[in-house]
Structure formats: structure tokens, C-alpha cells
Design a protein around this motif. Sequence first.
Motif, PDB file in Angstrom:
ATOM      1  N   THR A   1       0.612  -2.088  10.311  1.00 51.43           N
ATOM      2  CA  THR A   1      -0.528  -2.958  10.067  1.00 51.43           C
ATOM      3  C   THR A   1      -1.800  -2.333  10.607  1.00 51.43           C
ATOM      4  O   THR A   1      -2.846  -2.316   9.960  1.00 51.43           O
ATOM      5  CB  THR A   1      -0.316  -4.317  10.779  1.00 51.43           C
TER       6      THR A   1
ATOM      7  N   LYS B   1     -11.444   1.585   4.674  1.00 54.50           N
ATOM      8  CA  LYS B   1     -10.396   2.550   5.001  1.00 54.50           C
ATOM      9  C   LYS B   1     -11.034   3.668   5.819  1.00 54.50           C
ATOM     10  O   LYS B   1     -12.239   3.883   5.734  1.00 54.50           O
ATOM     11  CB  LYS B   1      -9.823   3.147   3.723  1.00 54.50           C
TER      12      LYS B   1
ATOM     13  N   ARG C   1     -11.642  -4.939   7.915  1.00 51.16           N
ATOM     14  CA  ARG C   1     -10.321  -4.863   7.307  1.00 51.16           C
ATOM     15  C   ARG C   1     -10.375  -4.295   5.891  1.00 51.16           C
ATOM     16  O   ARG C   1      -9.433  -3.681   5.421  1.00 51.16           O
ATOM     17  CB  ARG C   1      -9.715  -6.272   7.294  1.00 51.16           C
ATOM     18  N   GLU C   2     -11.481  -4.506   5.220  1.00 49.98           N
ATOM     19  CA  GLU C   2     -11.608  -4.029   3.839  1.00 49.98           C
ATOM     20  C   GLU C   2     -11.869  -2.528   3.755  1.00 49.98           C
ATOM     21  O   GLU C   2     -11.760  -1.942   2.691  1.00 49.98           O
ATOM     22  CB  GLU C   2     -12.748  -4.789   3.130  1.00 49.98           C
TER      23      GLU C   2
ATOM     24  N   MET D   1       0.825  -1.201   0.000  1.00 47.52           N
ATOM     25  CA  MET D   1       0.000   0.000   0.000  1.00 47.52           C
ATOM     26  C   MET D   1       0.863   1.255   0.000  1.00 47.52           C
ATOM     27  O   MET D   1       1.951   1.273   0.560  1.00 47.52           O
ATOM     28  CB  MET D   1      -0.886   0.008   1.239  1.00 47.52           C
TER      29      MET D   1
ATOM     30  N   TYR E   1      -2.766   0.666   8.452  1.00 42.83           N
ATOM     31  CA  TYR E   1      -3.193   0.330   7.085  1.00 42.83           C
ATOM     32  C   TYR E   1      -4.421  -0.558   7.070  1.00 42.83           C
ATOM     33  O   TYR E   1      -5.286  -0.432   6.232  1.00 42.83           O
ATOM     34  CB  TYR E   1      -2.079  -0.431   6.349  1.00 42.83           C
ATOM     35  N   ARG E   2      -4.399  -1.527   7.989  1.00 44.67           N
ATOM     36  CA  ARG E   2      -5.443  -2.538   7.905  1.00 44.67           C
ATOM     37  C   ARG E   2      -6.082  -2.742   9.271  1.00 44.67           C
ATOM     38  O   ARG E   2      -5.943  -3.799   9.890  1.00 44.67           O
ATOM     39  CB  ARG E   2      -4.840  -3.861   7.409  1.00 44.67           C
ATOM     40  N   SER E   3      -6.765  -1.715   9.751  1.00 47.73           N
ATOM     41  CA  SER E   3      -7.434  -1.833  11.046  1.00 47.73           C
ATOM     42  C   SER E   3      -8.464  -2.942  10.974  1.00 47.73           C
ATOM     43  O   SER E   3      -9.157  -3.088   9.968  1.00 47.73           O
ATOM     44  CB  SER E   3      -8.150  -0.534  11.392  1.00 47.73           C
ATOM     45  N   GLU E   4      -8.536  -3.699  12.053  1.00 45.64           N
ATOM     46  CA  GLU E   4      -9.521  -4.772  12.085  1.00 45.64           C
ATOM     47  C   GLU E   4     -10.621  -4.468  13.091  1.00 45.64           C
ATOM     48  O   GLU E   4     -11.489  -5.295  13.325  1.00 45.64           O
ATOM     49  CB  GLU E   4      -8.827  -6.098  12.424  1.00 45.64           C
TER      50      GLU E   4
END
Lengths: 360, 323
Positions: free
Chosen positions: A260, A350, A347-348, A1, A263-266
Amino acid sequence: MADEDLPISPTRPRPPSGRGDLILTVEDLHVSFPAEQGVVKAVDGVSFEVCENEVLGVVGESGSGKTVTALAMLGLLPRTAKLSGSVRFRDQELLNLEEKELRLVRGAEIAMVFQDALAALNPVYKVGSQIGEAIKVHHPEIRRHELRERVVGLLDLVGIPNPADRADQYPHEYSGGMRQRAMIAMAICNDPDVLIADEPTTALDVTIQAQVLEVMERIQDRTSSAIILITHDLGVVAGLADRVLVMYAGRPAELGDVETLFYRSEHPYTLGLLASLPRLDQDEPDVRLHRIKGQPPSLVFVPPGCPFHPRCDFARLPEPCATQIPELRSLDDPSHVAACHFSEEVREKKPEDLRPVVGS
Amino acid sequence: MLTFVVRRLLYSIPVLLIASVLVFFFVRETTDPLARLKGSGNRDLTLIQRETHRLGLDKPLTTQYGRWLKDFVRFKWGDSLVSGRRVSTDIRDKLRNTLQLIFWGIVASAIIAIAIGVYSAVRQYSALDYTFTGLSFVGLSMPPFWFGLIAIQLLIFVPKETFHLQHPLLYSVGIHSATNHGTLDYVRHLILPVATLSVQLVAGWSRYQRASMLDVMSADYIRTARAKGVPRRVVLFKHALRNALIPLTTIMAIDIGSLFGGLIITETIFGWPGMGKLFFDAINNGDTNVLLPWLMVTAGFIVVFNLLADLLYGVLDPRIRLA
Ligand SMILES: Nc1ncnc2c1ncn2[C@@H]1O[C@H](COP(=O)(O)OP(=O)(O)OP(=O)(O)O)[C@@H](O)[C@H]1O
Ligand code: SF4
Ligand SMILES: [Mg+2]
């Protein structure tokens, strides 16, 4: 990313060869206080690890249990607090240590910078003598002039001008930024293995904040101390932290490497925090900041199921979000965990997706 | 610091002047210097007239005030209307005796009250803390004269009779025995009056010290000290006590000012030849020549004690700038 997708880029490179030796492990920490309406569950099952050289950011709204977690590690909570779980420093379990033994750890091996420096410094003693006391308590043999030199050197290190004169002043004669630096000097004076900094910049204005953060960075470069940086400012975390623990209502919401996590918070809460950060790198006039709706919950009557569900945009109600407590779990990266039933979906997304667009 | 003291002393001049006006007119209105002469069955009107004129009582009150003030500031305090002794000598001697009582009273009260207060705060809700709380309420509600009389009974007469002592352990009259001027003898005379004077002070101050210590112990800087690894005892006495003493000094100054009231009772009970007894006798005899300087000296002392308390406050708390 791409880098520009980050609200604020983490600029500092992390140690290349993974992490250093493990020095502090907190496992399933619970802290509660008796209160009039019931029991305040200030910390409810927090676990994390800290390695040498590592900076762990602890983030969360006011009242999420950050300070209580830190105080619990050092045994500094009032006697009314009920504690369980484990805090292991190297090979020592700190939670059942006698006050006498704990005293040797405090200030020497684990030191803390407190949130409100004006209140945290004793008003009736000179700043220099308060720093000197912190050294002397663990090095009773130190000579007077040597102690004085160390104190002045420390004040100089944290960027206080005229350190020799300033050492002889009282806390009320310092400015807010200088007091905070003096607190930092006091905490690092014995070169601790773990430095806990509780919102070292919150009470300060932006320029002073930057200066204090610079001091923190300098300290981080000079020592191999692990730093636990408590803040509710994700910008500060992005600049300094290697790993981040996001807390919500006394519970861990998400834990992972800073990149992580950014960029990709869950976890929807993390995503909400990111979306509420102002972005300096982009200037899109039509994008407003996100506000997480609602208020932080009461810690006496924590919402059932996922504590975040009354405020969550992803929640499915009532099943499962209002009925089942989500456990911390990892999707693919074992070092990245989040407590959400719908991590895969979150996660998908933003942070931008949460931001309201003007006119819509 | 020096400018502070000088300024405060200058400020106290108008305060004392106002006090002198109040004192003068109040005493003149309530006490007739010739009451004894008139009441003694003396019908010799010319004598009364002569005395009235000699003392200036036939002049307007304001003129009398001016004349009195002029003499007063030049230390011409005159003679006692009753004993004929010089008032300034009398007051000096009595003041010396009284200051001993006040000094030991304050020292003892402060030490005991601080010790009790600190203990009660550190061991909050312990059996002893509750005991001290109970005792302090008893102490606060007990009139000092009653305490003095009970103390004399219990500590002097009861032991004397039970153990058939030739001399009591403590004395209840005077400063020292006729034949013995030793330190021990002095202490044995001092204990009961000092205790009587101190009961209410100890009761009040210890409560106050407990509250202020509790307050300080939950302060952030106490937590900082503990986080540095400072031993508990040092945290309590160096970091907490020092801060907890600051508010106590204000209360002490106020209480010491009002101590003179209790002094009169205490000195009368224990035959202590001090200012209290002097006042008591002067009131009884309508001796205005003693009453007026007495009240002024007392007012001066209250001013000085307040100044001392402020100085102490400034020494204890660096945030207060004495200028
Ligand atoms: N001594 C105490 N007695 C009772 N409740 C307490 C005590 N100390 C903290 N709490 C409660 O524990 C909760 C967590 O507090 P904590 O200070 O850890 O929050 P925080 O995350 O540090 O918040 P902030 O960002 O405002 O500093 C709060 O609801 C607070 O009211
Ligand atoms: S579990 Fe449900 S309510 Fe909780 S954060 Fe995830 S989606 Fe939101
Ligand atoms: Mg906090």
C-alpha cells in the motif's frame, strides 16, 4: 495495479492469514535530550505495533530518530534522555521496568543488531567469546563445550567461513561484512521474540549488503521472531518488510503495509523517497532521480505546523501547512495512516510525477 | 612476542650508548674527582699529579670515555672514591632496597588510582567525585618532600605525644628496626616513604583513569554489552575497565621513568638506604666513580620499564601486534 509500477517489487509473500499475535506495542513515544541551544526532540510521538513473524521497516533520513526509538525500547539511552509514552512487550511495560528486570528482557526476548559493528564489538575480546557471553548471560548453566558448539554453529549460520577458527579471532581481524554478521549471530543467539536490526547493511558495499540481507532473510524464515528493520534504504524495505513506518524529524509521517505504502503513498515525504530510488526494472534515459530539496530540519527548532513544509512540493503556505500540525489519519484503509493535510491529493500522484524530465 | 622483546632490547643498545656519552661528559664537566683532595688543604702537588695520572685524567676526554666504557661494560666499576667500597656491590645492595620502594609504590599507586578513577567515573559529579578531584589537585601541587615532612609530623609525632606511645605506629627512618626484622616491622617502615613517593602518582593517574573510563563508558560496545543483558557490574569491570586501562599503561611507563627524581628526595627524608641516598651522597662528595654507573643503571631501568609497559600494552590490547 501492475507490478512494474513498483520501484522494487516486494517478492516475499506475506503470511496469508493476516498477522500473528501482537507482541510489541509502542504508544506515543517521546524522547528528548537537553542540549545547549534547547531541547532536542529526537522522538516526538511515535506509535506502532509489531506482530509475531512480521517485519516492520523503519525508514527515514539520517537524524530522524530511528536509532533513538530502538534504544528507548530497550532502556539503552543515556541517563540525560527524557522519556515518555509506553513500550509494551507482551504484557510487560518496559519503560518503567527496573534495570534488573529489563536485563532479563535484553538479549533474550528483544535483541538488537547495532549500526556500526566495528564500534559495537568490544575490541579486546574474541568474537566467539562475545557471542558466548550473550548466551551465557541468559543460560548460566550451559556447559563449556556446548557453548562453544553453539557459538560456532551460529557463526556458520550467518555464513562466516571457517567458523571454528574465526570464533577465536578479534573483531579487528574480521572484515566489515563479517563483523556485521557476527553482530547478527550475537543478536539471534537466544532466539529472541523481537529482533531490532539498526541499519545492518548501511556501512557495507553492495555485494556484501546483499549477503547480509540474505542472512536476514534466512533468519526470518527460520524463526518466528518479529523483526524491526531500521534503514534509510527503501530498496531493503521493499525486499524484506511487511509493514513500513516512515519517520520524519522524530515524528511518524506514514505507516502502512509495504505494498500500500509503495503503490499509494499518502505522504509527500514517502513519495519523495520513492522517487529518489534508482529503478533497475526500467531504463528510461530521460528520467532522472528526484532529490528532496533542502536539508533535514534541526530537532531543536522543528519547523512549525507540518515539519516537512519547507521541503514539500504539495505544501500550501502559510495555511494550513506552516500553522497546523497534521495528525496521523487514515483515508479508507484503517491500517494505513499518514500525517499530511493533503493525503487525498498525494495519493493520486506517483513517484514518477516528481521526477524531473530532461529538457523540461 | 619474543622477537619483539629481542628487537626492543637491541634497539635499546644505541639508546644506552647515547645516554652513556651524555652522562660521561656531563659528569666530567660538572664534577672533579679530585675536588676533595684539592679542597682538603692538601698542597702536595705531586700527590695531585700522581692521582690525576693514576685516574687517567690527563688523557683527552674521548680517550677517558673509551676507557671508562670498556671497563663499565665489563662490570669493572671500580671503588668509591669516598668509602673505598666496591661500587658494583654498593649499587647492587642499594638497588635492592630501592626496588622494594618502587615496587610497592607502583603497586599501591596503581591500585588506589584505578579504584579512585573508576569510582569517580561511575559516580561522576557525586560528592566523593568532587572530593577526589579536589584532593588530586592538592596532591599534584604538593612537593613530595613537604608531604613527607607533614606526614612524619602528623602520623608519628602527634600520635606519639597525644597517646604517650612508647613506639610510634609508623617509622620514619630506615627499612627495619635494629632488633626486629619481622614483616609488620617492615611494613611500618615502608608506609611513609611509599606514601610520599605515591602522592603525585595517585593524583595524576586517578585523573587519567577517570577520564579514560568516562570515555570508554560511552563507547558503542558498552551499549552492546548492556543490550545483551550483561549485569552492570560485569559491564563495568569486564568490558569498560579492561579497555580503560590501555591508555593508562603508557602514562604509567612515562611516570615511572621520572620516578627516580622523587626517589632521591624520599630516600633522603626517610633515611632509606637506597639508590636515591647513594646518589645524594655521591653528588655531595663528587664521587664520579659512583655517579657514572648510577646514572647508567638508572637509564637501563627506564629502558626496561618502557619495554615492560609496551608488553603490558600488547597484552591488554589485541589490536597492537608485538613484532
Ligand atoms: N545522547 C544523545 N544526546 C543528544 N542528542 C542525541 C543523542 N542521541 C541522539 N541524539 C539526537 O537525536 C536525533 C536522532 O538521532 P538518531 O540516532 O535516532 O537518528 P537516526 O535516525 O538513527 O539517524 P541515522 O540514519 O544517521 O542513524 C539526532 O539529531 C541526534 O543528534
Ligand atoms: S501537511 Fe502540507 S507540508 Fe506537510 S506533507 Fe502534507 S502537504 Fe506537505
Ligand atoms: Mg541510527
